[in-house]
Write an enzyme that holds these catalytic residues in place. Sequence first.
Site, PDB file in Angstrom:
ATOM      1  N   SER A 252      79.017 -11.500  50.689  1.00 49.38           N
ATOM      2  CA  SER A 252      79.158 -12.010  52.044  1.00 49.38           C
ATOM      3  C   SER A 252      78.800 -10.926  53.029  1.00 49.38           C
ATOM      4  CB  SER A 252      80.605 -12.440  52.294  1.00 49.38           C
ATOM      5  OG  SER A 252      81.397 -11.277  52.363  1.00 49.38           O
ATOM      6  N   LYS A 253      78.338 -11.375  54.178  1.00 52.43           N
ATOM      7  CA  LYS A 253      77.838 -10.390  55.136  1.00 52.43           C
ATOM      8  C   LYS A 253      78.954  -9.563  55.757  1.00 52.43           C
ATOM      9  CE  LYS A 253      77.129 -13.601  58.974  1.00 52.43           C
ATOM     10  NZ  LYS A 253      76.109 -14.289  59.727  1.00 52.43           N
ATOM     11  N   ARG A 254      80.198  -9.989  55.565  1.00 55.22           N
ATOM     12  CA  ARG A 254      81.295  -9.173  56.073  1.00 55.22           C
ATOM     13  C   ARG A 254      81.383  -7.860  55.293  1.00 55.22           C
ATOM     14  NH1 ARG A 254      82.138 -11.874  59.867  1.00 55.22           N
ATOM     15  NH2 ARG A 254      82.753 -14.065  59.925  1.00 55.22           N
TER      16      ARG A 254
END
Length: 503
Positions: A252-254
């Site tokens: 995930s881009k987090r």
Amino acid sequence: MTVRTRIAPSPTGDPHVGTAYVALFNYCFARQHGGSFVLRIEDTDSARSTAASEAMILDALRWLGLAWDEGPDIGGARGPYRQSERAEIYRAHAEQLLAQGDAFRCFATPEELETMRREQVARGETPRYDGRGLRLSAAEAEARAGRGEPHVIRMKVPGEGVCRISDRLRGEIDIPWAQVDMQVLLKADGMPTYHLANVVDDHLMGITHVIRGEEWINSAPKHQLLYRYFGWTMPELCHLPLLRNPDQSKLSKRKNPTSINYYRAMGYLPEALLNYLGRMGWSMPDEAEKFSLAEMLAHFDLDKVRLGGPVFDIGKLDWLNGRWIREDLDERAFADRVAEWAFNRQRLEPVVPLIKERIEKFTEIVPLAGFLFSGLPAHDEDAFVHRKLDKEDCVRILQFVSWRLDALDDWHRDRLFAAVEALAEPLGYKLRDLTAPLYVAIAGSPSAPPLFDAMALLGPDLVRARLRHALVHLGGPSKKQTKQWQKEFAALDPGPWPSVGGK
Ligand code: GLU
């Protein structure tokens, strides 16, 4: 049988490495069987789909060298390849199912369905559509539809029993029908949902193998049922394992940059990124770590894909990219590739207005503007602390700006400025103070060329990555702070930008 595979991205954001990974495996499988690889754009969600995202996805796949045989840009015999241009086809198919009695109209309003869900939750049940539309007689439903009453079309689903689907890698999977919703096929605005459009298109486009991410397994019963209702043969299903962060959570881009544009801007070679993606769940017969697309094609075996979640580890990608640079680029090729990456007129000319007034000799260019061509700066923590801001202020500012910019898709200097400026008053800082930690996070030093122009030039991928990097470097907000700030952020007037709260 001529093999036909496809990649079917939804153009709702940045080009994701997961899309490239699935595209690569579809590409190899099709090429290896002398078949065709199709690119279809699934843009039925008109509120979230954008032409800019579509263009970026095509560009990123092209950069990687994954050429498709049919697609929205090059056409083909089974087009159009953009779902928004096929609305009539889906409508006709939904009507066919209605006429056959395999689908029904539902006039329940969103509020009514919300009440239904709340009552189910209060009774301790899992919320699901309760089949209320089925209670209406066909004649009454037609009459109401004829009067133009807003409604959706849903598919009928067996009330009991088990649906058995077959997956090339997993064998047979049983999913109880009780877990399958009476899916909306056609929305009130007349547009299809993913499920209807995907099945109709895979059939009409002659797709023989659906190779996609494992997050779609739960959709397979609905799809299988739709194939049955239409009397069509279902393509073979093959769900690839999801890419994971090093901590095993879903990529995930987090936690990790997921946009192909990020890797491109950071100076990775497309052949290295493709090579690394080829190792996600698959390996060469001799376990070689470095291989080209041609070598992968020669040895690819879809049946050898391993199901354990492959970890996308940037450290390993760095190592592989280094090998590609050292082993495959001679001096000429190296110079060409660096020029292609960033040292070309197209990239340099927009930098000129930022530096021309600030230098006396060309030797000052690199110290002043080097950050426009670098990755993630090494920070000195003290550099963030400013006369009016302590560390917590800096973290708060960087976090709010980061959320604000996550929702910004028009990456123009003035929009960037407006987005950040709009935070100053609600957060209680002067704009001058608010931008101080941004300079450090983005340019690596408090004195740099104009911040917003520099952000526009760097582009969203590097700016977002640098903000995240600075936040991690400063220890980030605590869980409690994050919760509190998310509430504050959601309460801000979103102005002309969508709020990030719901993302
Ligand atoms: N549009 C879907 C996506 O964005 C396609 C899924 C599929 O391959 O069926 O991934």
